[in-house]
Design a protein around this motif. Sequence first.
Motif, short mmCIF file in Angstrom:
data_model
loop_
_atom_site.label_atom_id
_atom_site.label_comp_id
_atom_site.label_asym_id
_atom_site.label_seq_id
_atom_site.Cartn_x
_atom_site.Cartn_y
_atom_site.Cartn_z
N THR A 1 14.17 4.75 -1.87
CA THR A 1 14.72 6.04 -2.31
C THR A 1 13.53 6.99 -2.38
N HIS A 2 13.77 8.22 -1.88
CA HIS A 2 12.69 9.21 -1.84
C HIS A 2 12.95 10.25 -2.91
N LYS A 3 11.84 10.82 -3.39
CA LYS A 3 11.99 11.87 -4.40
C LYS A 3 12.76 13.04 -3.79
N ARG A 4 13.52 13.70 -4.65
CA ARG A 4 14.26 14.86 -4.17
C ARG A 4 13.24 15.95 -3.87
N ILE A 5 13.27 16.49 -2.68
CA ILE A 5 12.21 17.45 -2.31
C ILE A 5 12.76 18.87 -2.17
N TRP A 6 13.84 19.03 -1.42
CA TRP A 6 14.23 20.44 -1.19
C TRP A 6 15.56 20.70 -1.88
N VAL B 1 7.15 -0.20 14.40
CA VAL B 1 8.40 0.55 14.61
C VAL B 1 9.28 0.37 13.38
N ASN B 2 9.77 1.48 12.86
CA ASN B 2 10.73 1.46 11.74
C ASN B 2 12.04 2.02 12.27
N ASN B 3 13.13 1.31 12.02
CA ASN B 3 14.43 1.76 12.53
C ASN B 3 15.53 1.51 11.52
N GLN C 1 19.10 13.96 -3.22
CA GLN C 1 18.08 12.93 -2.99
C GLN C 1 18.46 12.08 -1.77
N ARG C 2 17.46 11.54 -1.10
CA ARG C 2 17.70 10.72 0.10
C ARG C 2 17.29 9.28 -0.10
N ASP C 3 17.94 8.38 0.63
CA ASP C 3 17.44 6.99 0.67
C ASP C 3 17.42 6.53 2.12
N THR C 4 16.67 5.45 2.36
CA THR C 4 16.56 4.92 3.74
C THR C 4 16.65 3.40 3.69
N LEU C 5 17.33 2.83 4.67
CA LEU C 5 17.44 1.37 4.83
C LEU C 5 17.01 1.08 6.26
N PHE C 6 15.88 0.38 6.42
CA PHE C 6 15.37 0.20 7.79
C PHE C 6 14.60 -1.11 7.94
N TRP C 7 14.62 -1.63 9.19
CA TRP C 7 13.73 -2.75 9.48
C TRP C 7 12.42 -2.18 9.97
N TYR D 1 0.82 -1.22 0.00
CA TYR D 1 0.00 0.00 0.00
C TYR D 1 0.85 1.27 0.00
N ARG D 2 2.21 1.11 0.17
CA ARG D 2 3.01 2.29 0.51
C ARG D 2 2.99 3.37 -0.58
N TYR D 3 3.03 2.92 -1.85
CA TYR D 3 3.02 3.94 -2.92
C TYR D 3 1.73 4.74 -2.93
N TRP E 1 0.17 6.02 -0.30
CA TRP E 1 0.06 7.10 0.70
C TRP E 1 1.38 7.83 0.90
N GLU E 2 2.54 7.18 0.56
CA GLU E 2 3.84 7.83 0.82
C GLU E 2 4.24 8.58 -0.46
N THR E 3 3.79 9.83 -0.58
CA THR E 3 3.96 10.53 -1.86
C THR E 3 5.43 10.85 -2.16
N THR E 4 6.31 10.83 -1.14
CA THR E 4 7.71 11.20 -1.43
C THR E 4 8.52 9.98 -1.88
N LEU E 5 7.84 8.85 -2.02
CA LEU E 5 8.55 7.61 -2.36
C LEU E 5 8.87 7.56 -3.85
N VAL F 1 10.79 22.18 6.14
CA VAL F 1 10.29 20.95 5.50
C VAL F 1 9.51 20.12 6.51
N TYR F 2 10.09 19.95 7.71
CA TYR F 2 9.39 19.16 8.75
C TYR F 2 8.03 19.76 9.00
N LYS F 3 8.00 21.09 9.19
CA LYS F 3 6.74 21.75 9.56
C LYS F 3 5.69 21.56 8.48
N ARG F 4 6.16 21.57 7.22
CA ARG F 4 5.21 21.46 6.10
C ARG F 4 4.82 20.00 5.86
N GLU F 5 5.80 19.11 5.93
CA GLU F 5 5.54 17.74 5.47
C GLU F 5 4.82 16.87 6.48
N TYR F 6 5.16 17.01 7.76
CA TYR F 6 4.60 16.05 8.72
C TYR F 6 3.10 16.17 8.92
C1 LIG Z 1 11.11 15.37 6.18
C2 LIG Z 1 12.26 14.46 6.61
C3 LIG Z 1 12.08 14.17 8.08
C4 LIG Z 1 13.58 15.16 6.40
C5 LIG Z 1 12.17 13.21 5.78
C6 LIG Z 1 12.67 13.28 4.48
C7 LIG Z 1 12.56 12.17 3.68
C8 LIG Z 1 13.12 12.27 2.32
C9 LIG Z 1 12.07 12.75 1.34
C10 LIG Z 1 11.38 13.94 1.84
C11 LIG Z 1 10.12 13.78 2.38
C12 LIG Z 1 9.47 14.90 2.80
C13 LIG Z 1 10.09 16.12 2.73
C14 LIG Z 1 11.40 16.18 2.26
N1 LIG Z 1 12.02 15.10 1.81
C15 LIG Z 1 11.96 11.00 4.15
C16 LIG Z 1 11.48 10.95 5.45
C17 LIG Z 1 10.82 9.72 5.97
C18 LIG Z 1 11.08 8.47 5.40
C19 LIG Z 1 10.43 7.32 5.87
C20 LIG Z 1 9.51 7.40 6.90
S1 LIG Z 1 8.70 5.97 7.47
O1 LIG Z 1 8.05 6.30 8.71
O2 LIG Z 1 9.64 4.91 7.51
C21 LIG Z 1 7.39 5.56 6.37
C22 LIG Z 1 7.84 4.70 5.24
O3 LIG Z 1 8.27 5.50 4.18
C23 LIG Z 1 9.26 8.62 7.48
C24 LIG Z 1 9.89 9.78 7.02
C25 LIG Z 1 11.59 12.06 6.28
#
Ligand SMILES: CC(C)(C)c1cc(CCc2ccccn2)cc(-c2ccc(S(=O)(=O)CCO)cc2)c1
Length: 240
Positions: free
Chosen positions: A108-113, A144-146, A117-123, A81-83, A85-89, A213-218
């Motif tokens: 990998t997340h879309k480049r936002i600011w 929990v995601n870590n 670009q950012r990526d995440t590796l988590f359990w 389901y992630r795609y 609701w997670e629009t930055t994916l 970004v935090y204030k806007r995105e969360y």
């Molecule tokens: C805003 C910031 C905290 C820096 C941020 C920036 C980006 C990179 C892309 C992005 C998103 C929004 C705004 C800016 N960049 C991703 C995330 C992020 C990634 C993953 C999760 S999760 O809870 O694991 C849900 C599964 O995807 C939560 C947050 C956060």
Amino acid sequence: AGQHRLWPEIDTLVKQQVSMARLGVGECGAGWQLFAEDGEMRMYRREEEVDGMVVDPLKAVHTVKGITGHELCHYFFKPEYRYDWETTLENMQVLETISDDTLLFFQTHKRIWPASQRDTLFWSHMRRLPNDQDRDGPDIWAVVNNSTDLASYPPNTGKCVRIFLTVCLLCQTRIDPPKDGAPISRDNITCKITYCSVVNPGGWAPASVLRAVYKREYPKFLKRFTAFVTNKTKDKPIMF
Ligand SMILES: CC(C)(C)c1cc(CCc2ccccn2)cc(-c2ccc(S(=O)(=O)CCO)cc2)c1
């Protein structure tokens, strides 16, 4: 099956995150600033920096009618389901299915600011917890995601900057049974949500830009995600 190498870390962190999430904002340390409010949603953050990097811990509480904590955690945890609701994916891979309630993700997340670009590796682990405070109250569900390391996915080697995060989604369902003994409907359920996150965005980004970004995105994320689950579940039997 033998214990997975990550299991001890997962079990310890889940217990620690859940006990933190269950503390009220007033109880878990001073310094929480309310920065966003929208109906039942309250979002708090603490201004914290690690090695000059903004990692502002975030704590959001929200109450949503008509869905259960199990449903909210299910749609947050399941990759399919992630795609939706997670629009930055930009891309999501399940690298390992550690168990039916524990997955290893690479995203990998879309480049936002105006940074890279950012990526995440988590359990990611989903668990039902006994409601030790209210014996006959409904259960509590948590995801929990870590962030974790994997030799085959070293950070900051390709185009992306690695994000390091700890996220906890904790949900408790309240049921107000109908007076006339009718079966429980979605009008009788309410989900109390606590979402905690600490994200080190990695690399370098100006504190002012990150905080904007935090204030806007969360706030957008939590509203969008709960609306998604409400819409997905409205015509389905209740998943308690
Ligand atoms: C805003 C910031 C905290 C820096 C941020 C920036 C980006 C990179 C892309 C992005 C998103 C929004 C705004 C800016 N960049 C991703 C995330 C992020 C990634 C993953 C999760 S999760 O809870 O694991 C849900 C599964 O995807 C939560 C947050 C956060």
